[in-house]
Design an enzyme around this catalytic site. Structure first.
Site, PDB file in Angstrom:
ATOM      1  N   LYS A  33       0.825  -1.216   0.000  1.00  0.00           N
ATOM      2  CA  LYS A  33       0.000   0.000   0.000  1.00  0.00           C
ATOM      3  C   LYS A  33       0.856   1.263   0.000  1.00  0.00           C
ATOM      4  O   LYS A  33       0.524   2.239  -0.664  1.00  0.00           O
ATOM      5  CB  LYS A  33      -0.954   0.017   1.197  1.00  0.00           C
ATOM      6  CG  LYS A  33      -2.092  -0.969   1.043  1.00  0.00           C
ATOM      7  CD  LYS A  33      -3.179  -0.767   2.082  1.00  0.00           C
ATOM      8  CE  LYS A  33      -4.286  -1.793   1.858  1.00  0.00           C
ATOM      9  NZ  LYS A  33      -5.417  -1.635   2.765  1.00  0.00           N
ATOM     10  N   LYS A  45     -10.061  -2.794  -3.937  1.00  0.00           N
ATOM     11  CA  LYS A  45     -10.608  -1.472  -4.254  1.00  0.00           C
ATOM     12  C   LYS A  45      -9.535  -0.537  -4.766  1.00  0.00           C
ATOM     13  O   LYS A  45      -9.811   0.331  -5.583  1.00  0.00           O
ATOM     14  CB  LYS A  45     -11.338  -0.876  -3.056  1.00  0.00           C
ATOM     15  CG  LYS A  45     -10.444  -0.624  -1.863  1.00  0.00           C
ATOM     16  CD  LYS A  45     -11.193   0.076  -0.760  1.00  0.00           C
ATOM     17  CE  LYS A  45     -10.293   0.286   0.442  1.00  0.00           C
ATOM     18  NZ  LYS A  45     -10.210  -0.893   1.346  1.00  0.00           N
ATOM     19  N   LYS A 101      -5.231  -9.944  -6.587  1.00  0.00           N
ATOM     20  CA  LYS A 101      -6.516 -10.056  -5.890  1.00  0.00           C
ATOM     21  C   LYS A 101      -7.435  -8.921  -6.311  1.00  0.00           C
ATOM     22  O   LYS A 101      -6.964  -7.825  -6.669  1.00  0.00           O
ATOM     23  CB  LYS A 101      -6.314 -10.060  -4.375  1.00  0.00           C
ATOM     24  CG  LYS A 101      -5.926  -8.718  -3.781  1.00  0.00           C
ATOM     25  CD  LYS A 101      -6.134  -8.662  -2.259  1.00  0.00           C
ATOM     26  CE  LYS A 101      -5.862  -7.239  -1.758  1.00  0.00           C
ATOM     27  NZ  LYS A 101      -6.223  -7.001  -0.377  1.00  0.00           N
TER      28      LYS A 101
HETATM   29  N1  AQP Z   1      -9.920 -10.262  -3.254  1.00  0.00           N
HETATM   30  C1  AQP Z   1     -10.264 -10.705  -2.056  1.00  0.00           C
HETATM   31  N2  AQP Z   1     -10.528 -12.017  -1.860  1.00  0.00           N
HETATM   32  C2  AQP Z   1     -10.898 -12.483  -0.632  1.00  0.00           C
HETATM   33  N3  AQP Z   1     -11.048 -11.694   0.442  1.00  0.00           N
HETATM   34  C3  AQP Z   1     -10.801 -10.380   0.308  1.00  0.00           C
HETATM   35  N4  AQP Z   1     -10.850  -9.325   1.166  1.00  0.00           N
HETATM   36  C4  AQP Z   1     -10.511  -8.199   0.508  1.00  0.00           C
HETATM   37  N5  AQP Z   1     -10.226  -8.474  -0.764  1.00  0.00           N
HETATM   38  C5  AQP Z   1     -10.401  -9.823  -0.940  1.00  0.00           C
HETATM   39  C6  AQP Z   1     -11.253  -9.445   2.574  1.00  0.00           C
HETATM   40  O1  AQP Z   1     -12.270  -8.502   2.830  1.00  0.00           O
HETATM   41  C7  AQP Z   1     -12.230  -8.159   4.218  1.00  0.00           C
HETATM   42  C8  AQP Z   1     -12.426  -6.683   4.403  1.00  0.00           C
HETATM   43  O2  AQP Z   1     -11.435  -5.962   3.690  1.00  0.00           O
HETATM   44  P1  AQP Z   1     -11.168  -4.452   4.049  1.00  0.00           P
HETATM   45  O3  AQP Z   1     -12.052  -3.562   3.283  1.00  0.00           O
HETATM   46  O4  AQP Z   1     -11.144  -4.279   5.493  1.00  0.00           O
HETATM   47  O5  AQP Z   1      -9.700  -4.261   3.632  1.00  0.00           O
HETATM   48  P2  AQP Z   1      -8.867  -4.556   2.414  1.00  0.00           P
HETATM   49  O6  AQP Z   1      -8.260  -5.900   2.517  1.00  0.00           O
HETATM   50  O7  AQP Z   1      -7.961  -3.397   2.498  1.00  0.00           O
HETATM   51  O8  AQP Z   1      -9.809  -4.481   1.088  1.00  0.00           O
HETATM   52  P3  AQP Z   1      -9.189  -4.260  -0.316  1.00  0.00           P
HETATM   53  O9  AQP Z   1     -10.196  -4.066  -1.336  1.00  0.00           O
HETATM   54  O10 AQP Z   1      -8.197  -5.339  -0.558  1.00  0.00           O
HETATM   55  O11 AQP Z   1      -8.493  -2.868  -0.112  1.00  0.00           O
HETATM   56  P4  AQP Z   1      -7.115  -2.377  -0.624  1.00  0.00           P
HETATM   57  O12 AQP Z   1      -7.222  -2.305  -2.124  1.00  0.00           O
HETATM   58  O13 AQP Z   1      -7.000  -1.034   0.012  1.00  0.00           O
HETATM   59  O14 AQP Z   1      -6.104  -3.373  -0.178  1.00  0.00           O
HETATM   60  C9  AQP Z   1     -10.888  -8.667   4.745  1.00  0.00           C
HETATM   61  O15 AQP Z   1     -11.140  -9.801   5.549  1.00  0.00           O
HETATM   62  C10 AQP Z   1     -10.133  -9.061   3.522  1.00  0.00           C
HETATM   63  O16 AQP Z   1      -9.294 -10.167   3.760  1.00  0.00           O
END
Ligand code: AQP
Length: 332
Positions: free
Chosen positions: A112, A198, A195
């Site tokens: 990140k 967002k 993966k």
């Molecule tokens: N692609 C994915 N496959 C399975 N699980 C996923 N999670 C996120 N992406 C995938 C799971 O969703 C939960 C909540 O995520 P979050 O919003 O708290 O945080 P995150 O992991 O930061 O979501 P993003 O979209 O992956 O954000 P960025 O792009 O900022 O890194 C978590 O349990 C996560 O494992």
């Protein structure tokens, strides 16, 4: 009942399919068998810049989506992280138990901060996993339902729980990650080597649950597959098709083997058209239910207030014991 704790960020507005399949879907199932605590993690959200008005709206929106997905406030404790000040308080203690190098090995921070430009990343983003440690330990959670991308943070939680327990006495339950193999990682529809996320996905590779169902159908139909035409699950050789099969399988309950048989001899077009229909059938009522909760913010806020009260009772007890064990003088 064993206890579970998990959280989701309110940052993106709509949840994406990876959030839902990787995490939220399990949360709904676990509220039947576990003493479940789920939260919208607004403290985590501000590790990157947020517009205050949007953050507030997105926090309600996240709670509405969790209810729309099937969380039942009578079966679980649903709350907003900032409503329970003990999270930040325990995080400080955990910060002081974590080595600088140890925190520096967290791969999510590396990814990140690299995307933001290392100089612009906040110290909060760096210590994000340590706040997560506090989130989990406050509730003495046995299991933490998350996607694969969170595994390293749960390992850190275990290490710090054991470190604290070893140094000061048994204070914390050492939790395990609860990760289902089938949905541990949902991949980007345009680039199935990364993966779905967002911040890293292109708009066409990311399925937001609150998008127009028609747009969602279109994204499914234009998902990247490969040049051969055989519908077979093979993560290495056929990552795009395998991703579609996983999604299809969990949304319908059909096994991957059943789907391979169903589509034997048929092309990718048939698979994608059917999966697009499945997706539309799933997101249409989800959007409607989310809207219903948003239309009644008073009810929503009172659900969250009750949740915070229940959460605080547990969190305050853990924190006060922890303060005592660390050696803080009681404020009498
Ligand atoms: N692609 C994915 N496959 C399975 N699980 C996923 N999670 C996120 N992406 C995938 C799971 O969703 C939960 C909540 O995520 P979050 O919003 O708290 O945080 P995150 O992991 O930061 O979501 P993003 O979209 O992956 O954000 P960025 O792009 O900022 O890194 C978590 O349990 C996560 O494992």
């Amino acid at each position: 009942h064993p206890r579970v704790l998990s959280g989701i960020q309110p940052t993106a507005g709509s949840f994406h399919l990876g959030n839902y399949l990787g995490a939220v879907r399990q949360w709904v199932a676990l509220q039947e068998t576990h003493d479940a605590f789920y939260m919208v993690v607004d403290l985590h959200a501000i590790t990157v810049p947020q517009d205050p008005k949007e953050l507030r709206a997105n926090t309600r929106l996240a709670a509405a989506q969790l209810l729309a997905a099937g969380l039942d406030p009578d079966r679980c404790t649903l709350f907003v992280q900032s409503h329970v000040p003990e999270h930040a308080q325990l995080a400080w203690i955990m910060n002081c138990l974590t080595g600088f190098g140890e925190a520096g090995r967290m791969t999510q921070f590396k990814d990140k901060s690299a995307r933001q430009g290392a100089d612009r990343a906040s110290v909060g983003l760096f210590t994000y996993p340590i706040l997560q440690v506090a989130d989990i330990l406050l509730y003495q959670a046995n299991e933490v339902p998350v996607g694969e991308d969170q595994r390293q943070h749960i390992e850190l939680t275990r290490d710090l729980a054991e470190r604290f327990n070893g140094r000061f006495g048994e204070a914390f339950t050492v939790p395990s990650a609860y990760i289902l193999k089938e949905t541990a990682k949902i991949y980007d529809l345009q680039d199935p080597s990364i993966k779905m996320s967002k911040s890293a996905s292109t708009p066409k590779g990311l399925i937001n649950l609150l998008d127009e169902p028609k747009a969602t159908a279109k994204k499914v139909k234009s998902a990247v597959t490969d040049t051969d035409t055989v519908i077979r699950f093979d993560r290495e050789a056929k990552p795009g098709v395998s991703n579609l099969l996983s999604i299809y399988s969990v949304l319908t309950g059909a096994s991957v083997a059943e789907l391979e048989e169903k589509y034997a001899g048929k092309g990718y077009g048939a698979l994608k058209t059917d999966l697009a229909d499945v997706m539309v059938e799933f997101v249409t009522p989800f959007r409607e239910r989310t809207q219903q909760y948003l239309d009644d913010p008073e009810t929503l806020d009172s659900i969250l207030a009750k949740g915070a009260e229940k959460a605080r009772a547990v969190a305050a007890e853990t924190l006060s014991r922890t303060y005592d064990m660390v050696g803080f003088l009681p404020a009498k």
